[in-house]
Design a protein around this motif. Structure first.
Motif, PDB file in Angstrom:
ATOM      1  N   GLY B 359     -30.359 -44.184  -2.885  1.00  0.00           N
ATOM      2  CA  GLY B 359     -30.778 -44.684  -4.009  1.00  0.00           C
ATOM      3  C   GLY B 359     -32.068 -46.326  -2.978  1.00  0.00           C
ATOM      4  O   GLY B 359     -30.866 -46.219  -2.307  1.00  0.00           O
ATOM      5  N   ALA B 360     -33.000 -46.040  -3.628  1.00  0.00           N
ATOM      6  CA  ALA B 360     -34.150 -47.390  -2.847  1.00  0.00           C
ATOM      7  C   ALA B 360     -33.800 -48.692  -2.622  1.00  0.00           C
ATOM      8  O   ALA B 360     -33.455 -49.072  -1.798  1.00  0.00           O
ATOM      9  CB  ALA B 360     -35.360 -47.300  -2.868  1.00  0.00           C
ATOM     10  N   ASP B 361     -32.952 -48.957  -3.949  1.00  0.00           N
ATOM     11  CA  ASP B 361     -32.005 -50.142  -4.177  1.00  0.00           C
ATOM     12  C   ASP B 361     -30.954 -50.440  -3.078  1.00  0.00           C
ATOM     13  O   ASP B 361     -31.035 -51.456  -2.244  1.00  0.00           O
ATOM     14  CB  ASP B 361     -31.518 -50.652  -5.335  1.00  0.00           C
ATOM     15  N   VAL B 362     -30.130 -49.657  -2.608  1.00  0.00           N
ATOM     16  CA  VAL B 362     -29.268 -49.577  -1.546  1.00  0.00           C
ATOM     17  C   VAL B 362     -30.419 -50.085  -0.423  1.00  0.00           C
ATOM     18  O   VAL B 362     -29.428 -50.824   0.615  1.00  0.00           O
ATOM     19  CB  VAL B 362     -28.506 -48.672  -1.832  1.00  0.00           C
ATOM     20  N   THR B 363     -30.580 -48.872   0.497  1.00  0.00           N
ATOM     21  CA  THR B 363     -31.666 -49.586   1.846  1.00  0.00           C
ATOM     22  C   THR B 363     -31.837 -50.331   1.689  1.00  0.00           C
ATOM     23  O   THR B 363     -31.576 -51.560   2.505  1.00  0.00           O
ATOM     24  CB  THR B 363     -32.546 -48.326   1.538  1.00  0.00           C
ATOM     25  N   ALA B 364     -32.555 -51.078   0.559  1.00  0.00           N
ATOM     26  CA  ALA B 364     -33.345 -52.165   0.686  1.00  0.00           C
ATOM     27  C   ALA B 364     -32.056 -53.574   0.998  1.00  0.00           C
ATOM     28  O   ALA B 364     -31.952 -54.473   1.249  1.00  0.00           O
ATOM     29  CB  ALA B 364     -34.819 -52.995  -0.730  1.00  0.00           C
ATOM     30  N   ALA B 365     -31.007 -53.495  -0.063  1.00  0.00           N
ATOM     31  CA  ALA B 365     -30.059 -54.281  -0.271  1.00  0.00           C
ATOM     32  C   ALA B 365     -29.411 -54.205   1.201  1.00  0.00           C
ATOM     33  O   ALA B 365     -28.973 -55.902   1.994  1.00  0.00           O
ATOM     34  CB  ALA B 365     -28.982 -54.518  -1.482  1.00  0.00           C
ATOM     35  N   LEU B 366     -29.342 -53.731   1.882  1.00  0.00           N
ATOM     36  CA  LEU B 366     -28.634 -53.230   3.046  1.00  0.00           C
ATOM     37  C   LEU B 366     -29.430 -54.041   4.358  1.00  0.00           C
ATOM     38  O   LEU B 366     -28.840 -54.522   5.320  1.00  0.00           O
ATOM     39  CB  LEU B 366     -28.565 -52.062   3.625  1.00  0.00           C
TER      40      LEU B 366
END
Lengths: 534, 534
Positions: B359-366
């Protein structure tokens, strides 16, 4: 050195008998008062005697008999030996090192009161019963380098160690960690000084820039609030954590319940803080790997065991125009040795009892210096509970109980067993302990330690070994403290005929091996100069 | 933790990017401001998974692929392995340990700018390029105990080390020893507070008993004069000696020329003093004997080398209902591995670049957490001149030059050669150095060090090796600092399907191995609970 007496036992005791354990401070104070020799008499850089001193001048090395195989005596033989002097050491005990004495499993000793102890420490466990720490500036480290004795850090200071002042109202189980005590004292000191500064109470002493810089320092040093909060000290992570920072959202829990300013100062924890500023006690400090006796053992090897008579108790010294005769007993027999010179490196109060022809002034001087009672106990535990339960990996816990100091070991970290110094005390506290049997010393030390560490301090104990230096044959004292300006001290700095004196008690580093080393060097220098001039 | 910013570079930098290197202090501050989760979420005592968890329940251990063989990844495999999980670690570099990296003779590394260095350190000389110190409370020491890694003291503090603030006007050759700086600052602080107290400026805050106890403390702490002398600070043996106490009448010479109060505070030496009060930095601290990489090496042995794929760079992660597929390249080939679960223990900003279906949220958070540039250089010298000439046996010299910190070695005392950390810097200072070639980094570090130690700092140099963590392949940063209350941080604390995350950046001990250990434990606990519940 603080001219106002602190309440730390050893230091105040030393002061009371006329000397600072630390670095000649009293001498400096006396200098300021006009009591001491007018100028500092700095020792020139030491130059060891060399074989070429003789080969180039046609002179020959002489025979020297040395009374006492402690650090001063060993060093005298070692340094003179470098130039080929024929040295013989007479040592009354069955080992060299004197008060440099490391107790291991099997070590046996009987004191003057008839108490015999045989250490049952496990393999690898030891107690440095005498000197145990070396400051970075001391020549002791130079000798370790020269002799190939490896060293490691001696843990003289630990933020995780405790302070326990029962005379100030602390109760069992409520000892305070150093880090917590410092945070609170420094916090309130900073709050008070920030307030006074901000209110203009110090405007005559401080410029605007000074004030600003001081406030900035106090904010960092004391972890206090800002001006709007009244510079209030309300706690800090410097106090420690009841639950350590962890994973995820576990920020840990900072130790709370900050005591009031009155409670902090009445707990008297701050009296220990200046110890770590001492020139002789500030970290980093060091110890030989494997025990302090690695130093006398290395010296003994370098000198050659054949030059050392063990079990040789001196019974007489006769100085003459052409040499010195020394009598001694060894294995029940009276023996005699002649030499060109003699260096007496025994404790002065014991040398005072040896019949000699050096004069009544010498006897009086030797017997006139105060002797400090000193005791230590090594407590071997079956587990290193101080590491697992308290996260204490070395350092010193301070108390106002008569055990005075508890030392956690500086070696064997993470291992199975370990040895705590359960008391290291001086003066009347040392006398209280030495009056007891070894078993009762252990019981007293443990009962006091339990107040800080709880039942494990008793239940995990495996065995112990205690020493009372003032009740130890051929030593009879922890250290001897000369009044530096006394005629007696000045007398013993000079040879009496062909007899020289050496020992830490003839230095400004009493109770330190450094003092024995530099005194021996001074004696070697004087003796060698005389031989070379003769 | 001091709520007022200090001027110590690393700490202020950490604060500027939103996290304290120390022990969750910012989190606590945020809690006080109502910004953080309301209650401390303490981690329960860790319980490692056990084989009996499966044998007693009839469940079976699962297959887990772990991305990254740093401390978090290794610990995950080690702890899961205790219960029989089938773990495989994919490690992009040619060795395990991640930033736990010890450089020895022969170590070779090429950075992202194409600089290749091959260390020419002599036998026994090493540089801990990453983590180098362990506080007593950290679980890192528990792992050392469990894994049989011996430790020794890390010398994080030394009264004999220097402070050199050229921005505050110090000039080459005039660095100040810590002991001197402390004596003067504490002396004047004590004088000022004693005066204010005595003059009644603090009478509303202090009872008569408080005043008396405070004055007694200040006398000892600051070594100041008595009331009659106006509580004046006029110097102390705490400052050090220009000539050490010696034999006979040589009391030594106390370092004189006490600077004025204004000069002391304008020299800005006091800004470094609170460092040693930090919960994560206070002595005593420790290091593994022989190099910090003894920890990952021991973990690697315990896990089994057959479970670790080196040179394996992850290229994709696909989470599915029944398992996780991971692709990676190894020796030029594309490979694939399937497992029941995945633990991503890579730096988050690098994991953000790996294609995945989480998911994009995970990428963004990382990719959202600030990354700190960090550099270090190891300078090997042909002699240990800091020991012989300066009597410095370890510890840290602090400067306001962009080398920031000089570390004297905590091992090899009294030996022939030795390694100094010539800079350990972060932020813009680290960027200044990393922009240079390795030869120019050495030259810059040496030119700065010469200002403190003179020409030997250049002439005795044998060889060097530098690291810029932010320019190191597969790491690209010294550490990563999450805002703890951010949705992204909270998101990554939970698994994304069958993919878990671990690393010091998911803890309140960023930049410490402790953080990696506790994060891995938390992940192992969560994963194992899920398996046991499934």
């Amino acid at each position: 050195m603080n001219p106002v007496p602190t309440q730390v036992s050893r230091r105040s005791f030393l002061r009371s008998v006329g000397v600072s354990g630390g670095a000649g401070a009293l001498f400096a104070t006396m200098g300021a008062l006009g009591l001491a020799p007018t100028a500092a008499q700095a020792t020139p850089a030491y130059r060891a005697p060399r074989p070429s001193d003789f080969t180039l001048t046609g002179r020959s090395a002489r025979k020297v008999v040395i009374l006492g195989g402690g650090i001063a005596g060993l060093t005298t033989a070692y340094e003179l030996g470098k130039a080929g002097y024929d040295c013989t050491i007479l040592e009354a005990r069955d080992r060299t090192g004197g008060r440099n004495f490391t107790v291991r499993g099997g070590t046996e000793q009987t004191d003057l009161d008839g108490n015999t102890q045989r250490a049952r420490f496990s393999n690898g466990t030891y107690l440095n019963a005498g000197p145990a720490r070396i400051a970075q500036w001391m020549v002791t480290l130079d000798y370790c380098r020269e002799l190939g004795v490896p060293v490691e850090v001696f843990t003289n200071q630990n933020a995780s160690a405790f302070i326990y002042n029962e005379q100030s109202g602390m109760t069992p189980g409520n000892a305070v960690r150093y880090r917590t005590a410092k945070a609170d004292v420094y916090g309130y000191v900073s709050e008070l000084l920030a307030k006074a500064t901000d209110q203009g109470a110090l405007d005559t002493a401080l410029s605007a820039d000074d004030k600003s810089r001081l406030l900035s320092f106090l904010a960092s040093f004391g972890a206090i609030g800002n001006k709007a909060s009244g510079y209030a000290y309300t706690g800090t992570e410097h106090r420690g954590f009841t639950s350590d920072p962890g994973a995820g959202n576990d920020a840990g829990t900072i130790l709370g319940s900050v005591p009031s300013l009155s409670d902090v100062f009445s707990s008297n924890v701050g009296k220990y803080f200046s110890f770590e500023f001492g020139y002789d006690q500030a970290m980093l400090m060091f110890q030989p790997v494997g025990g302090m006796d690695q130093i006398p053992q290395a010296l003994t090897r370098a000198i050659g065991a054949h030059r050392i008579e063990l079990g040789a108790a001196v019974t007489g010294v006769t100085d003459g125009p052409n040499g010195v005769q020394v009598t001694y007993t060894q294995r029940g027999k009276v023996r005699r040795i002649s030499a060109d010179y003699c260096v007496a490196a025994m404790p002065p109060h014991l040398m005072a009892r040896v019949p000699h022809n050096l004069g009544a002034d010498v006897t009086a001087a030797l017997g006139s210096f105060p002797v400090t009672p000193v005791g230590k106990i090594g407590l071997e535990y079956r587990s290193r509970w101080w590491e697992t339960d308290y996260k204490i990996f070395g350092g010193i816990t301070e108390t106002d109980m008569d055990l005075q100091h508890i030392w956690y070991p500086s070696y064997g970290h993470l291992g199975e067993r370990g040895l705590i110094v359960g008391y290291y005390n001086t003066g009347s506290a040392a006398n209280v302990y030495s009056a007891l049997s070894p078993a009762d010393r252990e019981a007293r030390a443990v009962a006091q330690g339990v107040k800080i560490h709880g039942d494990k301090y008793r239940t995990e104990l495996a065995t112990s070994f205690s020493i009372a230096w003032h009740r130890t044959p051929y030593l009879e004292g922890g250290w001897t403290s000369p009044p530096y300006t006394s005629p007696g001290y000045q007398l013993l700095l000079r040879p009496s005929g062909r007899v020289y004196f050496a020992g830490d008690w003839l230095s400004h580093a009493v109770a330190w091996q450094h003092g024995a080393f530099v005194s021996a060097r001074a004696t070697v220098t004087a003796l060698h100069q005389r031989v070379m001039a003769g």
